[in-house]
Design an enzyme around this catalytic site. Structure first.
Site, PDB file in Angstrom:
ATOM      1  N   HIS A   1       7.554  31.159  25.580  1.00 45.18           N
ATOM      2  CA  HIS A   1       9.096  30.222  25.425  1.00 45.18           C
ATOM      3  C   HIS A   1       9.195  29.417  26.290  1.00 45.18           C
ATOM      4  O   HIS A   1      10.240  29.155  26.727  1.00 45.18           O
ATOM      5  CB  HIS A   1       9.876  31.573  25.199  1.00 45.18           C
ATOM      6  CG  HIS A   1       9.889  32.329  24.109  1.00 45.18           C
ATOM      7  ND1 HIS A   1      10.926  32.514  23.231  1.00 45.18           N
ATOM      8  CD2 HIS A   1       8.602  33.582  23.515  1.00 45.18           C
ATOM      9  CE1 HIS A   1      10.554  33.184  22.162  1.00 45.18           C
ATOM     10  NE2 HIS A   1       9.457  33.658  22.374  1.00 45.18           N
TER      11      HIS A   1
ATOM     12  N   LYS B   1      25.846  28.869  28.185  1.00 45.63           N
ATOM     13  CA  LYS B   1      24.413  29.827  27.544  1.00 45.63           C
ATOM     14  C   LYS B   1      24.122  30.186  29.137  1.00 45.63           C
ATOM     15  O   LYS B   1      25.087  30.240  30.215  1.00 45.63           O
ATOM     16  CB  LYS B   1      23.073  28.385  27.630  1.00 45.63           C
ATOM     17  CG  LYS B   1      23.992  27.697  28.853  1.00 45.63           C
ATOM     18  CD  LYS B   1      22.565  26.444  28.066  1.00 45.63           C
ATOM     19  CE  LYS B   1      23.507  25.415  26.811  1.00 45.63           C
ATOM     20  NZ  LYS B   1      22.147  25.326  26.029  1.00 45.63           N
ATOM     21  N   ARG B   2      22.665  30.875  29.597  1.00 48.17           N
ATOM     22  CA  ARG B   2      22.592  31.602  30.996  1.00 48.17           C
ATOM     23  C   ARG B   2      23.054  30.334  32.057  1.00 48.17           C
ATOM     24  O   ARG B   2      22.835  29.489  31.606  1.00 48.17           O
ATOM     25  CB  ARG B   2      21.498  32.346  31.006  1.00 48.17           C
ATOM     26  CG  ARG B   2      20.858  33.228  30.789  1.00 48.17           C
ATOM     27  CD  ARG B   2      21.782  34.511  30.933  1.00 48.17           C
ATOM     28  NE  ARG B   2      21.360  34.459  31.541  1.00 48.17           N
ATOM     29  CZ  ARG B   2      20.505  35.589  33.441  1.00 48.17           C
ATOM     30  NH1 ARG B   2      21.162  36.380  31.952  1.00 48.17           N
ATOM     31  NH2 ARG B   2      20.131  36.273  33.744  1.00 48.17           N
TER      32      ARG B   2
ATOM     33  N   LYS C   1      19.157  23.694  33.128  1.00 45.03           N
ATOM     34  CA  LYS C   1      20.550  24.235  32.127  1.00 45.03           C
ATOM     35  C   LYS C   1      21.866  22.939  32.352  1.00 45.03           C
ATOM     36  O   LYS C   1      22.543  22.475  31.633  1.00 45.03           O
ATOM     37  CB  LYS C   1      20.514  24.977  31.533  1.00 45.03           C
ATOM     38  CG  LYS C   1      20.063  26.038  31.150  1.00 45.03           C
ATOM     39  CD  LYS C   1      20.268  27.194  30.467  1.00 45.03           C
ATOM     40  CE  LYS C   1      19.297  28.111  30.083  1.00 45.03           C
ATOM     41  NZ  LYS C   1      19.073  28.403  28.616  1.00 45.03           N
TER      42      LYS C   1
ATOM     43  N   THR D   1      18.861  27.754  21.187  1.00 48.28           N
ATOM     44  CA  THR D   1      19.059  28.001  19.679  1.00 48.28           C
ATOM     45  C   THR D   1      21.121  27.907  19.904  1.00 48.28           C
ATOM     46  O   THR D   1      21.438  27.595  18.675  1.00 48.28           O
ATOM     47  CB  THR D   1      18.963  28.956  19.132  1.00 48.28           C
ATOM     48  OG1 THR D   1      18.955  30.280  20.748  1.00 48.28           O
ATOM     49  CG2 THR D   1      17.499  29.481  19.215  1.00 48.28           C
TER      50      THR D   1
ATOM     51  N   LYS E   1      23.004  26.820  15.732  1.00 49.98           N
ATOM     52  CA  LYS E   1      24.308  27.352  16.118  1.00 49.98           C
ATOM     53  C   LYS E   1      25.821  26.588  16.391  1.00 49.98           C
ATOM     54  O   LYS E   1      26.385  26.871  15.483  1.00 49.98           O
ATOM     55  CB  LYS E   1      24.854  28.375  17.265  1.00 49.98           C
ATOM     56  CG  LYS E   1      23.873  29.803  17.162  1.00 49.98           C
ATOM     57  CD  LYS E   1      23.509  30.794  18.723  1.00 49.98           C
ATOM     58  CE  LYS E   1      21.815  31.347  18.724  1.00 49.98           C
ATOM     59  NZ  LYS E   1      21.796  32.604  19.436  1.00 49.98           N
TER      60      LYS E   1
END
Ligand code: D6G
Length: 821
Positions: A368, A559-560, A565, A667, A671
């Site tokens: 992952h 998100k986290r 990110k 993901t 969504k």
């Protein structure tokens, strides 16, 4: 679980509203021992939940019975995390009696808000990896596959995030404090799990020499808790089996005999800490002994259970790998490989080679992440202390593996060192991902780019050695939760337009494409988006007492919180917009609401500082009368599946801005696009495949590519050059550094600014700033043309077919598990 909740024999299991009412009434009496006047909202929830559960039980028993009778090849999905979200709403969607249910509940005078409030989310995961596991369970049940989830029944799931003075504060998530009506404890499925001790040479049952694992101590029992996983509108109900740690029956006799009874009891209780708490760090290995024990605990119990089930119908191991497929969700459960070897060789007296063949044929491994800090390594010292026999087995696997590798690469010791399961320096450690690769017949990445990076970079040596082993299976999401359940109005429009079938065949949404020319359809699409934005605004008003303008562009980054990110990039953009508004207050602009949500690992200081930065910017911007009607910045606390369900449908713009080459798939991107948000993103993870599906005119791509990022790593990178040459960027960074947003703690953001300007800006935020801002301008131009925007929104949803987790699971069946879906 409520022990008293056994279905009363006179309960009717019909799905009409009268039967449902009857059943709720009976559960209130016989399971809760209450009458209506004295009942509480929790009683109502439990009675309703048990009524719904009753409707699952028959199918659950039948499904499991059928598996037992037909003995198909079973799929076992081993995952340290399952982020299932709220149970009741999910069951209602899959069971197909929602309307009767709501009628029954209403007629009984039960408030839906009370049901929602008591429907506590099981947050047994950190983020994407755990939610993916939950989506896959849904798809496997919907496809009627004989599948099982195995994990840990953490008493405390992911922490509850509060924001106090702009800082993240963690509190415990005691999700089980009122029990859960959905899980069935199975004290009859209880397995011993051993730890510590030592090994000695002995003989096995067949009289052959083997190593014996002896003098173990602090052993625990793993007890099964079963949660039903129904397929969508079918008869399949699969099983999610989570293990809880229970103390063994025995006392520590040494302590007990010395007269210290209380300490002996305490020692027993301590063993139960194994399943107490989920480690809250995402993509970062912690290296704590308790975590290693958690991993072995659930792997050992799951394998004992899998073997018990296999042995019900088989007396030899000949067919094992034809009947059992075990998928490792990341390398966290990789100990399953030496554990199955131990069982086969030490306990079942199988020759090593035969055992190894079975193991490799049985396991598949999903990687992952390529972030080095996330790849698990355990020191040989700790492994040898906690699991001495497994350490020996890992050494033996490595020895035999390297012997073969040396034959292929006779004079290439450097390569052998890289291939080794053991890292010698700086401390002798076990590389768990290498173990997972060597012990599996298939290794997959989770998006095309990610799988490519695995093959050509991170695991290149392995790909040279086992070229057929590496595959790609791009992640997916279940449209039952991420559209039908969370966006009911849009779901209804889709069904009306293309029929119900999209719920199980998401490709059908392609049929929406002609409607991009239909003005009426465009109008309805826009109205639904507006209605979802208003719903989001109501939630924000309730939680934060801030009014949002639903006409503004809802720009969503959820998100986290992690440096790669790049929430920071969006924060810098927010400041730049603020400055522009301050400098030219009268120019026309697109009003924008930037919505962030996400948790930072409690020990990850930089990520926590990013939260403080966002909340500080929010404070300033939202309270400045010059700007507050044109720009709002919101941080929604405690991001969870439940919050995602109301944020995502209300998004116009989806922020997917990770440094290229760092996000394995993502993901959230899927969504958001499925719910009609347009993506602004880098060419990273599944963003690339989203672009390929929707076409480059319908997505906003910016920034360095993964190759370009690599090049800056090799050829040098000077973040200061960007700072010096771009006055807008300089102004933004200076303001943050000089305390403009935190007058009471003027130096608070220095570490963050230093990470960009002094410590090399590892995630290339400054390199991408300019292009990001220019691309955001294009976003605004398009937003000014609502019809054009809405057409692209429709095109995005319409092209999300291949991101259904049903497609992913079909690929796992075909490429890895050898099963027909
Ligand atoms: C679930 C439902 C129950 C079934 C059990 C089977 O708890 O009806 O008997 O699973 O478990 P295994 O025997 O397959 O472990």
């Amino acid at each position: 679980m409520l022990e008293s909740s056994r279905t009363h024999s006179s309960f009717s299991n019909g799905n009409g509203s009268k039967d449902l009412k009857d059943s709720i009434d009976k559960h209130l009496k016989y399971s809760q021992a209450k009458n209506w006047p004295t009942s509480t909202p929790l009683d109502h929830y439990n009675s309703v939940a048990l009524t719904v559960r009753d409707r699952l039980v028959e199918r659950w028993i039948n499904t499991q019975h059928e598996y037992h009778e037909k003995d198909p090849k079973r799929i076992y999905y081993l995952s340290m995390e399952f982020l299932v979200g709220r149970a009741l709403s999910n069951y209602l969607v899959n069971l197909d009696f929602k309307n009767d249910f709501y009628r029954a509940v209403k007629e009984l005078g039960i408030r839906l808000e009370d049901l929602e409030e008591n429907d506590i989310e099981a947050g047994l995961g950190n983020g994407g990896l755990g939610r993916l596991a939950a989506c896959y369970l849904d798809s496997m049940a919907t496809l009627g596959l004989p599948a099982y989830g195995y994990g840990i029944r953490y008493e405390y799931g992911i922490f509850y995030q509060k924001i106090i003075n702009g800082f993240q504060v963690e509190t415990a998530d005691n999700w089980l404090r009122r029990g859960s009506p959905w899980e069935i404890p199975r004290p009859d499925y209880m397995y011993p799990v051993k730890f510590y001790g030592t090994t000695r040479q002995g003989t096995n049952k067949a009289g052959q020499p083997v190593s014996e694992w002896i003098d173990t101590h602090d052993d625990v029992m793993a007890m099964a808790y079963d949660i039903p996983i129904p397929g969508y509108h079918n008869k399949t109900v699969n099983n999610l089996r989570l293990w809880g740690a229970r103390s063994t029956r025995e006392f520590d006799l040494g302590v007990f005999n010395s007269g210290d009874y209380v300490q002996a009891v305490n020692r027993k209780q301590e063993s139960e800490t194994i399943s107490k708490v989920l480690y809250p760090n995402d993509k970062n290995m912690w290296g704590k002994e308790l975590r290693l024990k958690q991993e072995y605990f659930f792997v050992s119990a799951s394998l004992q259970d899998i073997i018990r089930r296999y042995k019900r119908t088989h007396s030899t191991y000949e067919k094992f790998s034809r009947k059992v497929a075990i998928q490792l969700n990341d390398a966290h459960p990789a100990l399953a490989i030496p554990e199955l070897m131990r069982i086969l060789v030490d306990e079942e007296c199988r020759p090593w080679e035969e055992a190894w063949e079975i193991v490799v044929e049985t396991f598949g491994y999903t990687n992952h992440t390529v972030l080095p800090e996330a790849l698990e390594k355990w020191t040989a010292e700790l492994m040898g202390h906690v699991l001495p026999r497994h350490l020996e087995i890992i050494f033996e696997i490595n020895h035999r593996f390297l012997e073969k590798a040396r034959k292929q690469y006779p004079n290439d010791e450097k390569r052998i060192e890289r291939l080794s399961l053991i890292e010698e320096k700086p401390v002798k450690s076990i590389r768990m991902s290498n173990l997972a690769i060597v012990g599996s017949h298939a290794v997959n990445g989770v998006a095309q780019l990610h799988s490519h990076i695995l093959k050509t970079n991170v695991f290149k040596d392995y790909n040279d050695l086992f070229p057929d082993r590496f595959k790609n299976i791009t992640n997916g999401i279940t449209q039952r939760l991420w559209l039908k359940s969370c966006n009911p109005e849009l779901a209804e429009l889709l069904t009306e337009t293309v029929g119900e079938e999209w719920t199980t065949h998401l490709d059908i949404l392609r049929q929406l494409l002609p409607y991009t020319k239909d003005d009426d359809f465009i109008r309805r699409w826009r109205e639904i988006k507006q209605s979802n934005k208003k719903r989001l605004a109501r939630h924000v008003q309730q939680e934060l007492s801030i009014d949002l303008n639903p006409e503004s562009l809802f720009d969503v980054h959820v998100k986290r919180i992690h440096e790669y990110k790049r929430q920071v990039l969006c924060a810098l953009h927010a400041v730049a917009l603020y400055n522009r508004l301050k400098e030219q207050p009268y120019t026309e602009c697109v009003p924008r609401t930037i919505i962030f949500a996400g948790k930072a690992a409690p020990g990850y200081e930089m990520a926590k500082l990013v939260i403080k930065l966002i909340t500080s910017i929010a404070d300033k911007v939202n309270n400045d009368p010059d700007t507050s009607d044109k720009l709002k910045v919101i941080f929604v606390p405690n991001y969870s599946v439940t919050k995602a369900e109301w944020i995502i449908p209300g998004a116009d713009l989806s922020e997917q801005v990770s440094t290229a080459g760092h996000e394995a798939s993502g993901t959230g991107n899927m969504k958001l696009a499925l719910n009609g948000a347009l993506t602004i993103g880098t060419l990273d993870g599944a963003n690339i495949e989203i672009r390929d599906q929707v076409g480059e005119d319908n997505i906003f791509i910016f920034g360095l590519t993964a190759e370009e990022v690599e090049r800056t790593r090799k050829n040098g990178y000077r973040p200061r050059d960007y700072y010096q040459s771009n006055p807008e960027l300089k102004q933004v960074l200076d303001m943050i550094r000089d305390g403009y947003f935190a007058p009471n703690h003027p130096r608070i953001f220095s570490p963050l600014i230093d990470s960009l300007l002094v410590h090399g800006d590892h995630y290339r935020v400054l390199a991408d700033f300019d292009d990001y801002l220019a691309t955001q301008k294009k976003v605004e131009t398009l937003y000014l043309d609502p019809d054009a925007w809405t057409r692209k929104s429709i095109i995005n949803s319409a092209n999300m077919g291949c991101f259904s987790s049903d497609r992913s699971i079909r690929e796992y069946c075909r490429l890895i598990w050898g099963i027909e879906a």
